[in-house]
Design a protein around this motif. Structure first.
Motif, PDB file in Angstrom:
ATOM      1  N   LEU A  88       0.845  -1.183   0.000  1.00 38.85           N
ATOM      2  CA  LEU A  88       0.000   0.000   0.000  1.00 38.85           C
ATOM      3  C   LEU A  88       0.885   1.239   0.000  1.00 38.85           C
ATOM      4  N   THR A  89       1.255   1.645  -1.174  1.00 30.91           N
ATOM      5  CA  THR A  89       2.131   2.814  -1.311  1.00 30.91           C
ATOM      6  C   THR A  89       1.510   3.893  -2.185  1.00 30.91           C
ATOM      7  N   ALA A  90       0.357   3.609  -2.799  1.00 35.50           N
ATOM      8  CA  ALA A  90      -0.292   4.596  -3.662  1.00 35.50           C
ATOM      9  C   ALA A  90      -1.793   4.573  -3.408  1.00 35.50           C
ATOM     10  N   ASP A  91      -2.412   5.656  -3.669  1.00 30.58           N
ATOM     11  CA  ASP A  91      -3.846   5.777  -3.444  1.00 30.58           C
ATOM     12  C   ASP A  91      -4.608   4.868  -4.414  1.00 30.58           C
ATOM     13  N   ARG A  92      -5.691   4.284  -3.901  1.00 33.79           N
ATOM     14  CA  ARG A  92      -6.532   3.405  -4.706  1.00 33.79           C
ATOM     15  C   ARG A  92      -7.989   3.819  -4.549  1.00 33.79           C
ATOM     16  N   ARG A  93      -8.682   3.825  -5.661  1.00 32.85           N
ATOM     17  CA  ARG A  93     -10.122   4.103  -5.630  1.00 32.85           C
ATOM     18  C   ARG A  93     -10.752   3.533  -6.902  1.00 32.85           C
ATOM     19  N   LEU A  94     -12.054   3.315  -6.833  1.00 31.04           N
ATOM     20  CA  LEU A  94     -12.790   2.865  -8.002  1.00 31.04           C
ATOM     21  C   LEU A  94     -12.995   4.026  -8.979  1.00 31.04           C
ATOM     22  N   VAL A  95     -13.171   3.690 -10.236  1.00 31.19           N
ATOM     23  CA  VAL A  95     -13.291   4.731 -11.253  1.00 31.19           C
ATOM     24  C   VAL A  95     -14.524   5.595 -11.018  1.00 31.19           C
ATOM     25  N   TYR A  96     -15.616   4.991 -10.616  1.00 35.20           N
ATOM     26  CA  TYR A  96     -16.847   5.745 -10.437  1.00 35.20           C
ATOM     27  C   TYR A  96     -16.980   6.371  -9.057  1.00 35.20           C
ATOM     28  N   ASP A  97     -15.956   6.196  -8.199  1.00 36.83           N
ATOM     29  CA  ASP A  97     -15.996   6.760  -6.843  1.00 36.83           C
ATOM     30  C   ASP A  97     -15.585   8.235  -6.904  1.00 36.83           C
ATOM     31  N   LEU A  98     -16.550   9.097  -7.215  1.00 38.55           N
ATOM     32  CA  LEU A  98     -16.246  10.513  -7.382  1.00 38.55           C
ATOM     33  C   LEU A  98     -16.027  11.212  -6.044  1.00 38.55           C
ATOM     34  N   THR A  99     -16.734  10.771  -4.994  1.00 35.20           N
ATOM     35  CA  THR A  99     -16.502  11.398  -3.687  1.00 35.20           C
ATOM     36  C   THR A  99     -15.122  11.056  -3.142  1.00 35.20           C
ATOM     37  N   GLY A 100     -14.582   9.915  -3.597  1.00 36.58           N
ATOM     38  CA  GLY A 100     -13.243   9.546  -3.137  1.00 36.58           C
ATOM     39  C   GLY A 100     -12.175  10.521  -3.602  1.00 36.58           C
ATOM     40  N   ILE A 101     -12.380  11.160  -4.741  1.00 40.08           N
ATOM     41  CA  ILE A 101     -11.407  12.150  -5.230  1.00 40.08           C
ATOM     42  C   ILE A 101     -11.280  13.298  -4.244  1.00 40.08           C
ATOM     43  N   GLU A 102     -12.419  13.804  -3.778  1.00 45.51           N
ATOM     44  CA  GLU A 102     -12.374  14.924  -2.839  1.00 45.51           C
ATOM     45  C   GLU A 102     -11.842  14.494  -1.481  1.00 45.51           C
ATOM     46  N   ALA A 103     -12.204  13.270  -1.040  1.00 42.37           N
ATOM     47  CA  ALA A 103     -11.710  12.787   0.251  1.00 42.37           C
ATOM     48  C   ALA A 103     -10.190  12.634   0.231  1.00 42.37           C
ATOM     49  N   ILE A 104      -9.646  12.058  -0.821  1.00 45.66           N
ATOM     50  CA  ILE A 104      -8.188  11.899  -0.914  1.00 45.66           C
ATOM     51  C   ILE A 104      -7.503  13.258  -0.969  1.00 45.66           C
ATOM     52  N   ARG A 105      -8.104  14.206  -1.662  1.00 41.29           N
ATOM     53  CA  ARG A 105      -7.496  15.537  -1.753  1.00 41.29           C
ATOM     54  C   ARG A 105      -7.400  16.197  -0.382  1.00 41.29           C
ATOM     55  N   VAL A 106      -8.473  16.103   0.421  1.00 38.95           N
ATOM     56  CA  VAL A 106      -8.459  16.716   1.758  1.00 38.95           C
ATOM     57  C   VAL A 106      -7.474  15.996   2.672  1.00 38.95           C
ATOM     58  N   LEU A 107      -7.421  14.671   2.611  1.00 35.10           N
ATOM     59  CA  LEU A 107      -6.483  13.920   3.442  1.00 35.10           C
ATOM     60  C   LEU A 107      -5.048  14.274   3.070  1.00 35.10           C
ATOM     61  N   ARG A 108      -4.766  14.380   1.801  1.00 34.93           N
ATOM     62  CA  ARG A 108      -3.417  14.752   1.370  1.00 34.93           C
ATOM     63  C   ARG A 108      -3.056  16.160   1.834  1.00 34.93           C
ATOM     64  N   ARG A 109      -4.052  17.036   1.855  1.00 29.03           N
ATOM     65  CA  ARG A 109      -3.793  18.421   2.226  1.00 29.03           C
ATOM     66  C   ARG A 109      -3.560  18.586   3.730  1.00 29.03           C
ATOM     67  N   ASP A 110      -4.330  17.857   4.544  1.00 26.54           N
ATOM     68  CA  ASP A 110      -4.305  18.102   5.985  1.00 26.54           C
ATOM     69  C   ASP A 110      -3.472  17.089   6.760  1.00 26.54           C
ATOM     70  N   LEU A 111      -3.036  16.005   6.159  1.00 29.47           N
ATOM     71  CA  LEU A 111      -2.214  15.008   6.850  1.00 29.47           C
ATOM     72  C   LEU A 111      -0.867  14.909   6.154  1.00 29.47           C
ATOM     73  N   PRO A 112       0.125  15.605   6.615  1.00 29.04           N
ATOM     74  CA  PRO A 112       1.431  15.557   5.951  1.00 29.04           C
ATOM     75  C   PRO A 112       2.104  14.190   6.041  1.00 29.04           C
ATOM     76  N   ASP A 113       1.743  13.379   7.051  1.00 22.85           N
ATOM     77  CA  ASP A 113       2.353  12.060   7.208  1.00 22.85           C
ATOM     78  C   ASP A 113       1.586  10.967   6.469  1.00 22.85           C
ATOM     79  N   LEU A 114       0.677  11.335   5.623  1.00 23.75           N
ATOM     80  CA  LEU A 114      -0.124  10.348   4.898  1.00 23.75           C
ATOM     81  C   LEU A 114       0.750   9.603   3.904  1.00 23.75           C
ATOM     82  N   VAL A 115       0.606   8.263   3.906  1.00 21.62           N
ATOM     83  CA  VAL A 115       1.346   7.423   2.969  1.00 21.62           C
ATOM     84  C   VAL A 115       0.463   7.082   1.771  1.00 21.62           C
TER      85      VAL A 115
END
Length: 432
Positions: A88-115
């Motif tokens: 688990l070294t890269a983000d994974r999501r389903l193609v049709y998971d549109l809410t996942g795009i925004e969730a990953i963006r916020v996690l990347r922005r607010d968690l600097p230690d996110l892997v």
């Protein structure tokens, strides 16, 4: 600005245009509403919920790094702590998971230690891999804490009910268009000389148009009947004195003057017969299945019996078509008679197409100039300069009768130059 291209792209039928008028507002509404839903659920709600989740993830991560009671804190926050998954070294999501795009963006922005963030392995419990001190831990959280649950259901319902209401509207629209279609068919049939049963129905405006059509059809039929009766009566009344004149002249001494008078009487009888044929142009016989090649062959045979030089060009195999044989025979006989009157040789050609049948009569006579062909089709037109009147008497009704019969069949009559014979070419096209 030229919008001709847009007009050419528009449907030409009433059903197509009505469907376009129906679908454009619905599709536009769907796009606007979908855009608002995407803006709200896929961005705003998901961003707010993920921002709140970041605080809980950061708290658990800090307690794991400091050796605090991370298990109790995670349990209270509905977070499960587990070793980081292998690979688990890269983000994974389903193609049709549109809410996942925004969730990953916020996690990347607010968690600097996110892997990495895994939203694919378990859609209900995604995994967030964080670096806590010297180790990497996997925190599993309920998906409902990241975004609104099942936001796609609203889109599915909206599309489903949009299609359903479109179908319902189409059913009602079709019922409203049926009376217009029936009126169009009745008008088209009347233009072809057929009288079909029609009763006004539908909306008030359509009923008014239908009643106006019936009144118009009745007036036209009455006018045509009156014209036929009038000319028939005049022709009949004039035949009696002409017959008496002919009998009286026949018993006189046959000199040059008497012979000239007899020729005048015979010409007057021929003119009356022509007038009667023209008056009976609307009184067409009923359509029946007729072999057009056989009909053309009979006309050619009749012309040859009186000395006409005419040939027939027709397909070897023919099939019966729905025609008014007497009317078509009268039309073609007039055309062939004109061709042999003004030319030496004539030719009749029959061509069968999928939706029409074409009779072509050509001659080697002087023809008619292009600028006078429209005039030649008018009743009582005599083009002395174009067609040699010394070769026969007439009143200019031959082409007019032929065109009248063609129009009553829903067809057309056109004049042009004959490429082969050099004279006039007349095309009679009738729909099948």
């Amino acid at each position: 600005m030229d919008f001709g291209w847009l007009k050419r792209m528009m449907p030409r039928g009433l059903y197509g245009r009505a469907a376009l008028i129906l679908l454009v507002p619905i599709v536009t509404l769907q796009i606007v509403v979908s855009g608002q839903i995407l803006q709200r659920y896929f961005r705003d709600v998901a961003a707010q919920m993920t921002t709140a989740l970041v605080l809980d993830l950061a708290l658990v991560r800090d307690q794991i790094a400091s050796g605090g009671p991370a298990e109790d804190t995670a349990l209270a926050l509905q977070i499960t702590i587990a070793p980081a998954a292998e690979g688990l070294t890269a983000d994974r999501r389903l193609v049709y998971d549109l809410t996942g795009i925004e969730a990953i963006r916020v996690l990347r922005r607010d968690l600097p230690d996110l892997v990495a963030v895994d939203l694919m392995t378990d859609e209900r419990f995604p995994v967030v891999a964080l670096r806590a001190g010297d180790e990497i831990v996997a925190l599993s959280v309920p998906r409902r804490r990241m975004s609104a649950s099942n936001p796609h259901q609203l889109l599915v319902l909206m599309v489903f009910f949009g299609l359903f209401m479109t179908w319902v509207a189409y059913i009602f629209l079709r019922n409203q268009l049926k009376p217009i279609r029936r009126l169009a068919l009745a008008s088209e049939a009347f233009g072809k000389g057929q009288v079909v049963e029609y009763h006004p129905s539908g909306a008030t405006e359509v009923r008014s148009a239908g009643r106006a059509f019936l009144d118009m059809r009745g007036r036209i039929e009455a006018m045509l009947e009156q014209r036929t009766l009038m000319l028939s009566g005049v022709s009949h009344d004039l035949r009696t004195p002409l017959t008496r004149m002919k009998l009286g002249l026949s018993i006189l001494d046959q000199d040059a003057d008497v012979a000239a008078l007899l020729r005048d009487v015979e010409e007057m009888e021929a003119l009356l017969a022509t007038f009667l044929d023209f008056a009976r142009g609307e009184a067409l016989d009923d359509p029946v299945l007729t072999d057009p090649v056989t009909l053309a062959d009979q006309i050619v045979a009749d012309a040859k019996r009186i000395g006409g030089q005419i040939s027939l060009t027709a397909p070897d195999l023919s099939e019966p078509v729905l025609l008014r044989p007497q009317a078509v025979r009268r039309c073609l006989s007039n055309l062939v008679s004109n061709a042999l009157r003004y030319g030496v040789h004539a030719r009749l050609t029959v061509v069968l197409a999928d939706r029409a049948i074409r009779f072509t009569v050509e001659d080697d006579g002087p023809g008619i100039p292009p600028e006078r062909r429209a005039e030649a089709l008018k009743p009582f037109a005599r083009l002395d300069a174009a067609r040699n009147q010394d070769k026969g008497s007439g009143v200019g009704l031959g082409l007019a009768i032929a065109r009248d019969i063609a129009q009553r069949h829903g067809g057309s009559l056109s004049l042009r130059d004959s490429a082969d014979l050099g004279g006039l070419r007349v095309d009679l096209v009738l729909p099948r």
